[in-house]
Write a protein that holds these residues in place. Structure first.
Motif, PDB file in Angstrom:
ATOM      1  N   ALA A   4      34.625  25.095  34.354  1.00  0.00           N
ATOM      2  CA  ALA A   4      35.852  26.131  35.158  1.00  0.00           C
ATOM      3  C   ALA A   4      37.099  25.228  34.545  1.00  0.00           C
ATOM      4  O   ALA A   4      38.033  25.872  34.330  1.00  0.00           O
ATOM      5  N   TRP A   7      27.787  28.681  40.203  1.00  0.00           N
ATOM      6  CA  TRP A   7      28.328  28.036  40.331  1.00  0.00           C
ATOM      7  C   TRP A   7      28.780  26.983  41.855  1.00  0.00           C
ATOM      8  O   TRP A   7      27.678  27.570  43.075  1.00  0.00           O
ATOM      9  N   ASN A  47      33.699  23.656  42.300  1.00  0.00           N
ATOM     10  CA  ASN A  47      34.591  24.074  43.098  1.00  0.00           C
ATOM     11  C   ASN A  47      35.902  23.067  43.802  1.00  0.00           C
ATOM     12  O   ASN A  47      36.769  22.808  43.600  1.00  0.00           O
ATOM     13  N   ILE A  67      44.208  29.240  43.326  1.00  0.00           N
ATOM     14  CA  ILE A  67      42.538  29.811  43.610  1.00  0.00           C
ATOM     15  C   ILE A  67      43.019  31.083  44.528  1.00  0.00           C
ATOM     16  O   ILE A  67      43.121  30.837  45.625  1.00  0.00           O
ATOM     17  N   CYS A 109      40.682  33.589  44.169  1.00  0.00           N
ATOM     18  CA  CYS A 109      39.329  33.694  44.818  1.00  0.00           C
ATOM     19  C   CYS A 109      38.152  33.922  43.817  1.00  0.00           C
ATOM     20  O   CYS A 109      37.788  33.789  42.356  1.00  0.00           O
ATOM     21  N   ILE A 110      36.680  33.588  45.015  1.00  0.00           N
ATOM     22  CA  ILE A 110      35.830  33.366  43.615  1.00  0.00           C
ATOM     23  C   ILE A 110      35.029  34.095  44.159  1.00  0.00           C
ATOM     24  O   ILE A 110      34.276  34.625  45.168  1.00  0.00           O
ATOM     25  N   HIS A 152      29.402  35.024  38.581  1.00  0.00           N
ATOM     26  CA  HIS A 152      30.812  34.049  39.101  1.00  0.00           C
ATOM     27  C   HIS A 152      32.319  34.870  37.944  1.00  0.00           C
ATOM     28  O   HIS A 152      32.039  34.562  37.809  1.00  0.00           O
ATOM     29  N   LEU A 168      35.843  33.791  38.433  1.00  0.00           N
ATOM     30  CA  LEU A 168      37.122  32.850  39.495  1.00  0.00           C
ATOM     31  C   LEU A 168      38.295  33.948  39.468  1.00  0.00           C
ATOM     32  O   LEU A 168      39.156  33.808  37.875  1.00  0.00           O
TER      33      LEU A 168
END
Ligand code: SAM
Length: 241
Positions: free
Chosen positions: A156, A180, A185, A199, A201-202, A215, A217
């Motif tokens: 990510a 994830w 994170n 960020i 939202c996840i 997931h 992101l």
């Protein structure tokens, strides 16, 4: 599959969009004979893991028709590391008033996609052959897009370094992930502000047929990305932020 589209995304492809999806499936199956495009070839699996998953990632953009028509400016989208055109071709098929650039570093894949775009008569999509690290430093592409999509390309943090330089302030990077972990994170939360992002939202969800966890992101660009990003080819993966 119309019921499942409707129940899960509150959206259905039109008859034309369904026909384009079917054609895309057949072209990818045919292309797979010569090129290593995808391991996902069974029809239901293709539907779930390529088509549904693509659309699930950018579903926030599907119902923007009225808004965009009013603004009368196309939504500029880039799909980074598009491979066989996923998720960028489904985006070009379904997102109203969009133009989609399909970027990949492998010439053979880009040649295949050019043929697909001709067969599907998709004139709102075009290809770019190159590395995200180089394209992100070109004035013709840097900070030019409203949306960057990136699926199955790298971690990510690396995806954020590829995507954020290409997006305009206020734009959105949508990074598709399978599993994830908390460590990911933490790494992402450290890297994103450095790249001018936040960020938003996840989003965790399950796919509708096999109930696999996925997931998405969403990273919003809130400030200019410093000029040193993306770093030179290979550096983002060798020394992730
Ligand atoms: N996005 C597609 C999907 O989800 O099915 C393809 C994923 S495939 C595993 C990763 C693709 O990213 C490959 O086609 C590869 O050539 C491309 N790629 C990897 N690193 C890249 C980079 N730095 N710039 C451009 N393309 C890249």
């Amino acid at each position: 599959m119309l019921d499942i589209w409707q129940d899960t995304l509150n959206w259905q492809p039109s008859t034309t969009e369904q026909a384009l999806f079917q054609q895309l499936y057949e072209l990818i199956l045919a292309g797979n004979q010569k090129l290593n495009l995808t391991r996902i070839t069974e029809a239901y699996e293709f539907w779930e893991k390529h088509l549904w998953d693509s659309v699930r990632g950018f579903k926030v953009l599907l119902n923007k028709k009225a808004e965009d028509a009013l603004a009368s400016s196309a939504l500029k989208i880039i799909d980074i590391g598009t491979g066989a055109g996923i998720p960028g071709i489904p985006a070009a098929v379904t997102i109203a008033n969009s133009t989609v650039d399909l970027l990949d570093s492998t010439q053979k894949k880009i040649t295949f996609i050019d043929q697909v775009l001709t067969e599907l008569k998709l004139d709102n999509a075009k290809t770019i052959v190159g590395r995200a690290e180089e394209i992100g430093q070109l004035r013709s592409h840097r900070q030019q897009y409203n949306i960057a999509l990136i699926r199955a390309v790298s971690s990510a943090t690396v995806c954020a370094e590829y995507a954020l330089p290409l997006i305009k302030k206020g734009g959105l990077a949508i990074i598709y992930r399978g599993t994830w972990r908390d460590e990911e994170n933490t790494a992402l939360a450290n890297a994103v502000p450095e790249l001018g992002g936040e960020i938003e939202c996840i989003d965790q969800f399950a796919t509708p047929l096999t109930h696999s966890i996925r997931h998405c992101l969403h990273i919003r660009k809130i400030a200019s990305t410093p000029a040193q990003y993306p770093r030179a080819v290979g550096v983002p993966t060798q020394r992730p932020l």
